[in-house]
Motif scaffolding. Sequence first.
Motif, PDB file in Angstrom:
ATOM      1  N   PRO A   1       1.574   8.016   2.920  1.00  0.00           N
ATOM      2  CA  PRO A   1       2.764   7.346   2.368  1.00  0.00           C
ATOM      3  C   PRO A   1       3.466   6.426   3.354  1.00  0.00           C
ATOM      4  O   PRO A   1       4.002   5.384   2.949  1.00  0.00           O
ATOM      5  N   LYS A   2       3.472   6.768   4.636  1.00  0.00           N
ATOM      6  CA  LYS A   2       4.114   5.897   5.629  1.00  0.00           C
ATOM      7  C   LYS A   2       3.463   4.515   5.633  1.00  0.00           C
ATOM      8  O   LYS A   2       4.140   3.482   5.663  1.00  0.00           O
ATOM      9  N   ASP A   3       2.136   4.499   5.632  1.00  0.00           N
ATOM     10  CA  ASP A   3       1.415   3.228   5.661  1.00  0.00           C
ATOM     11  C   ASP A   3       1.560   2.482   4.345  1.00  0.00           C
ATOM     12  O   ASP A   3       1.688   1.249   4.323  1.00  0.00           O
ATOM     13  N   LEU A   4       1.535   3.214   3.235  1.00  0.00           N
ATOM     14  CA  LEU A   4       1.638   2.568   1.928  1.00  0.00           C
ATOM     15  C   LEU A   4       3.036   2.000   1.698  1.00  0.00           C
ATOM     16  O   LEU A   4       3.180   0.920   1.103  1.00  0.00           O
ATOM     17  N   GLU A   5       4.052   2.697   2.155  1.00  0.00           N
ATOM     18  CA  GLU A   5       5.415   2.177   2.032  1.00  0.00           C
ATOM     19  C   GLU A   5       5.578   0.911   2.850  1.00  0.00           C
ATOM     20  O   GLU A   5       6.160  -0.082   2.383  1.00  0.00           O
ATOM     21  N   TRP A   6       5.081   0.926   4.081  1.00  0.00           N
ATOM     22  CA  TRP A   6       5.139  -0.272   4.924  1.00  0.00           C
ATOM     23  C   TRP A   6       4.357  -1.414   4.278  1.00  0.00           C
ATOM     24  O   TRP A   6       4.826  -2.562   4.234  1.00  0.00           O
ATOM     25  N   SER A   7       3.177  -1.106   3.738  1.00  0.00           N
ATOM     26  CA  SER A   7       2.351  -2.134   3.104  1.00  0.00           C
ATOM     27  C   SER A   7       3.053  -2.745   1.895  1.00  0.00           C
ATOM     28  O   SER A   7       2.981  -3.960   1.662  1.00  0.00           O
ATOM     29  N   ALA A   8       3.745  -1.904   1.118  1.00  0.00           N
ATOM     30  CA  ALA A   8       4.459  -2.409  -0.064  1.00  0.00           C
ATOM     31  C   ALA A   8       5.510  -3.443   0.338  1.00  0.00           C
ATOM     32  O   ALA A   8       5.724  -4.436  -0.363  1.00  0.00           O
ATOM     33  N   GLY A   9       6.150  -3.233   1.471  1.00  0.00           N
ATOM     34  CA  GLY A   9       7.123  -4.205   1.966  1.00  0.00           C
ATOM     35  C   GLY A   9       6.484  -5.533   2.308  1.00  0.00           C
ATOM     36  O   GLY A   9       7.048  -6.603   2.035  1.00  0.00           O
ATOM     37  N   GLN A  10       5.285  -5.488   2.905  1.00  0.00           N
ATOM     38  CA  GLN A  10       4.568  -6.727   3.223  1.00  0.00           C
ATOM     39  C   GLN A  10       4.138  -7.444   1.944  1.00  0.00           C
ATOM     40  O   GLN A  10       4.226  -8.667   1.837  1.00  0.00           O
ATOM     41  N   LEU A  11       3.683  -6.671   0.962  1.00  0.00           N
ATOM     42  CA  LEU A  11       3.251  -7.258  -0.302  1.00  0.00           C
ATOM     43  C   LEU A  11       4.406  -7.947  -1.016  1.00  0.00           C
ATOM     44  O   LEU A  11       4.225  -9.013  -1.629  1.00  0.00           O
ATOM     45  N   GLU A  12       5.568  -7.347  -0.961  1.00  0.00           N
ATOM     46  CA  GLU A  12       6.733  -7.960  -1.609  1.00  0.00           C
ATOM     47  C   GLU A  12       7.014  -9.336  -1.021  1.00  0.00           C
ATOM     48  O   GLU A  12       7.402 -10.262  -1.749  1.00  0.00           O
ATOM     49  N   GLN A  13       6.817  -9.491   0.269  1.00  0.00           N
ATOM     50  CA  GLN A  13       7.026 -10.804   0.889  1.00  0.00           C
ATOM     51  C   GLN A  13       6.024 -11.820   0.357  1.00  0.00           C
ATOM     52  O   GLN A  13       6.376 -12.971   0.093  1.00  0.00           O
ATOM     53  N   GLY A  14       4.774 -11.396   0.192  1.00  0.00           N
ATOM     54  CA  GLY A  14       3.771 -12.293  -0.352  1.00  0.00           C
ATOM     55  C   GLY A  14       4.024 -12.622  -1.809  1.00  0.00           C
ATOM     56  O   GLY A  14       3.855 -13.771  -2.237  1.00  0.00           O
ATOM     57  N   LEU A  15       4.456 -11.628  -2.580  1.00  0.00           N
ATOM     58  CA  LEU A  15       4.722 -11.846  -4.004  1.00  0.00           C
ATOM     59  C   LEU A  15       5.867 -12.824  -4.220  1.00  0.00           C
ATOM     60  O   LEU A  15       5.900 -13.535  -5.232  1.00  0.00           O
ATOM     61  N   ALA A  16       6.799 -12.889  -3.278  1.00  0.00           N
ATOM     62  CA  ALA A  16       7.918 -13.829  -3.399  1.00  0.00           C
ATOM     63  C   ALA A  16       7.434 -15.276  -3.403  1.00  0.00           C
ATOM     64  O   ALA A  16       8.110 -16.157  -3.954  1.00  0.00           O
TER      65      ALA A  16
ATOM     66  N   LEU B   1      -3.653  -1.428  -4.980  1.00  0.00           N
ATOM     67  CA  LEU B   1      -4.355  -0.156  -5.029  1.00  0.00           C
ATOM     68  C   LEU B   1      -4.495   0.403  -3.615  1.00  0.00           C
ATOM     69  O   LEU B   1      -4.837  -0.322  -2.679  1.00  0.00           O
ATOM     70  N   ALA B   2      -4.239   1.694  -3.480  1.00  0.00           N
ATOM     71  CA  ALA B   2      -4.509   2.371  -2.211  1.00  0.00           C
ATOM     72  C   ALA B   2      -5.997   2.671  -2.150  1.00  0.00           C
ATOM     73  O   ALA B   2      -6.521   3.428  -2.973  1.00  0.00           O
ATOM     74  N   PHE B   3      -6.687   2.044  -1.203  1.00  0.00           N
ATOM     75  CA  PHE B   3      -8.111   2.315  -0.992  1.00  0.00           C
ATOM     76  C   PHE B   3      -8.173   3.458   0.012  1.00  0.00           C
ATOM     77  O   PHE B   3      -8.347   3.261   1.210  1.00  0.00           O
ATOM     78  N   ALA B   4      -7.981   4.662  -0.512  1.00  0.00           N
ATOM     79  CA  ALA B   4      -7.678   5.821   0.325  1.00  0.00           C
ATOM     80  C   ALA B   4      -8.900   6.688   0.559  1.00  0.00           C
ATOM     81  O   ALA B   4      -9.576   7.098  -0.397  1.00  0.00           O
ATOM     82  N   SER B   5      -9.178   6.971   1.801  1.00  0.00           N
ATOM     83  CA  SER B   5     -10.219   7.941   2.107  1.00  0.00           C
ATOM     84  C   SER B   5      -9.796   9.299   1.578  1.00  0.00           C
ATOM     85  O   SER B   5      -8.698   9.774   1.859  1.00  0.00           O
ATOM     86  N   VAL B   6     -10.660   9.912   0.785  1.00  0.00           N
ATOM     87  CA  VAL B   6     -10.346  11.186   0.129  1.00  0.00           C
ATOM     88  C   VAL B   6     -11.504  12.145   0.326  1.00  0.00           C
ATOM     89  O   VAL B   6     -12.669  11.764   0.190  1.00  0.00           O
ATOM     90  N   SER B   7     -11.189  13.381   0.641  1.00  0.00           N
ATOM     91  CA  SER B   7     -12.195  14.435   0.718  1.00  0.00           C
ATOM     92  C   SER B   7     -11.631  15.664   0.041  1.00  0.00           C
ATOM     93  O   SER B   7     -10.656  16.255   0.508  1.00  0.00           O
ATOM     94  N   VAL B   8     -12.224  16.055  -1.087  1.00  0.00           N
ATOM     95  CA  VAL B   8     -11.688  17.151  -1.887  1.00  0.00           C
ATOM     96  C   VAL B   8     -12.780  18.167  -2.169  1.00  0.00           C
ATOM     97  O   VAL B   8     -13.929  17.813  -2.455  1.00  0.00           O
ATOM     98  N   ALA B   9     -12.414  19.425  -2.079  1.00  0.00           N
ATOM     99  CA  ALA B   9     -13.364  20.519  -2.301  1.00  0.00           C
ATOM    100  C   ALA B   9     -12.583  21.781  -2.624  1.00  0.00           C
ATOM    101  O   ALA B   9     -11.348  21.815  -2.506  1.00  0.00           O
ATOM    102  N   ALA B  10     -13.291  22.823  -3.026  1.00  0.00           N
ATOM    103  CA  ALA B  10     -12.639  24.110  -3.291  1.00  0.00           C
ATOM    104  C   ALA B  10     -12.095  24.714  -2.010  1.00  0.00           C
ATOM    105  O   ALA B  10     -11.087  25.432  -2.018  1.00  0.00           O
ATOM    106  N   ASP B  11     -12.752  24.406  -0.877  1.00  0.00           N
ATOM    107  CA  ASP B  11     -12.349  24.951   0.418  1.00  0.00           C
ATOM    108  C   ASP B  11     -11.718  23.859   1.273  1.00  0.00           C
ATOM    109  O   ASP B  11     -12.321  22.806   1.496  1.00  0.00           O
ATOM    110  N   GLU B  12     -10.510  24.111   1.744  1.00  0.00           N
ATOM    111  CA  GLU B  12      -9.754  23.122   2.522  1.00  0.00           C
ATOM    112  C   GLU B  12     -10.486  22.725   3.797  1.00  0.00           C
ATOM    113  O   GLU B  12     -10.579  21.552   4.158  1.00  0.00           O
ATOM    114  N   THR B  13     -11.027  23.712   4.508  1.00  0.00           N
ATOM    115  CA  THR B  13     -11.701  23.440   5.780  1.00  0.00           C
ATOM    116  C   THR B  13     -12.929  22.572   5.575  1.00  0.00           C
ATOM    117  O   THR B  13     -13.179  21.621   6.332  1.00  0.00           O
TER     118      THR B  13
END
Length: 339
Positions: free
Chosen positions: A188-203, A215-227
């Motif tokens: 979220p820290k990076d996405l919030e900062w990115s949204a601010g940059q995008l707003e400048q471009g959209l203006a 779109l958040a091109f987010a690295s995701v790793s999901v499984a039944a086991d957290e480890t």
Amino acid sequence: MTDNTTTDEPTWGIELTPEHPPERIAELAALAENEGYDVAFTSSHYFNRDPFVTLSRMVEATDEIRLGPGIVNPYETHPVRLAAQTATIDELSDGRAVFGVGAGDRSSLANLGIERDSPLRRVLETFDVARDLWAGETVTHEGTFTARDASLNLESCEIPTYVGAQGPHMLRMSAKHADGVLINAAHPKDLEWSAGQLEQGLADRPDEYGEFEALAFASVSVAADETEAREAARPPVAFIVGGAADPVLARHDIDREAASDVSAALERGDLTDAFGHVTDDMIDAFCIAGTTETVADRFEAALEHVDGIVVGSPLGPDLEDAVVRASEALEQATARTEK
């Protein structure tokens, strides 16, 4: 979220990495379509299978899901050739193609002796020229690359362009000129900062360019086991860290020397060593990793800043299971954001 969004509901995307045979990636694309994903991107790295060959198999296995490269760069392949390859996928799929383009991974390009010069201009010029070619025009271009009297022997088409971006200038450029952006971030820290940059471009975005999708091109790793999920996250996190700018590392208190160890190993082509240098802090900062419930919580936080999420590589230790679990997590997060 950004202004000028394309839909009220978040877009569900998925990245399928052709480290496996095209037939298996096609099966995963069919599964993703069945699970409700809207778009499937196929990544491009010189050491994996060809993304466009893989996409052609994905076309055959699916009916409605949008498909495209994500993300190709205009250094390894000439931009006119990229436009032709993407238009071919659009023709094969009856208009379902999208074009994911970015500057490419600096360390991977260095392995091929390619200098990533003028990345902002080259990416912009690439999709500007591609749009003209897709419209049926004959193009002569002199800039970061050369094209003389170039045209495509295909029917004219309109293909949405999504720019892979992380830095401030590329983010602003994408918002001003492209149809969408694939933000190389999961936190979220990076996405919030990115949204601010995008707003400048959209203006500065011309009205005739229409809607824009972040779109958040987010690295995701999901499984039944957290480890197990976190362990599977090491490879993509290594590549993210290897290309991360100092301000991004500082935002997450990632030690610069530790990041340099990862980057140096990648440039040597020693992937095992690079993955071994990935720390828990790096995984927390650059990947959404854990159980379905953990991932759903992280998706919900991400959707406060973007219009949708592309579930990026590696997905998890078991790909088929991860495709399903990620869709369940997206469904949970989407339901919460609609309340």
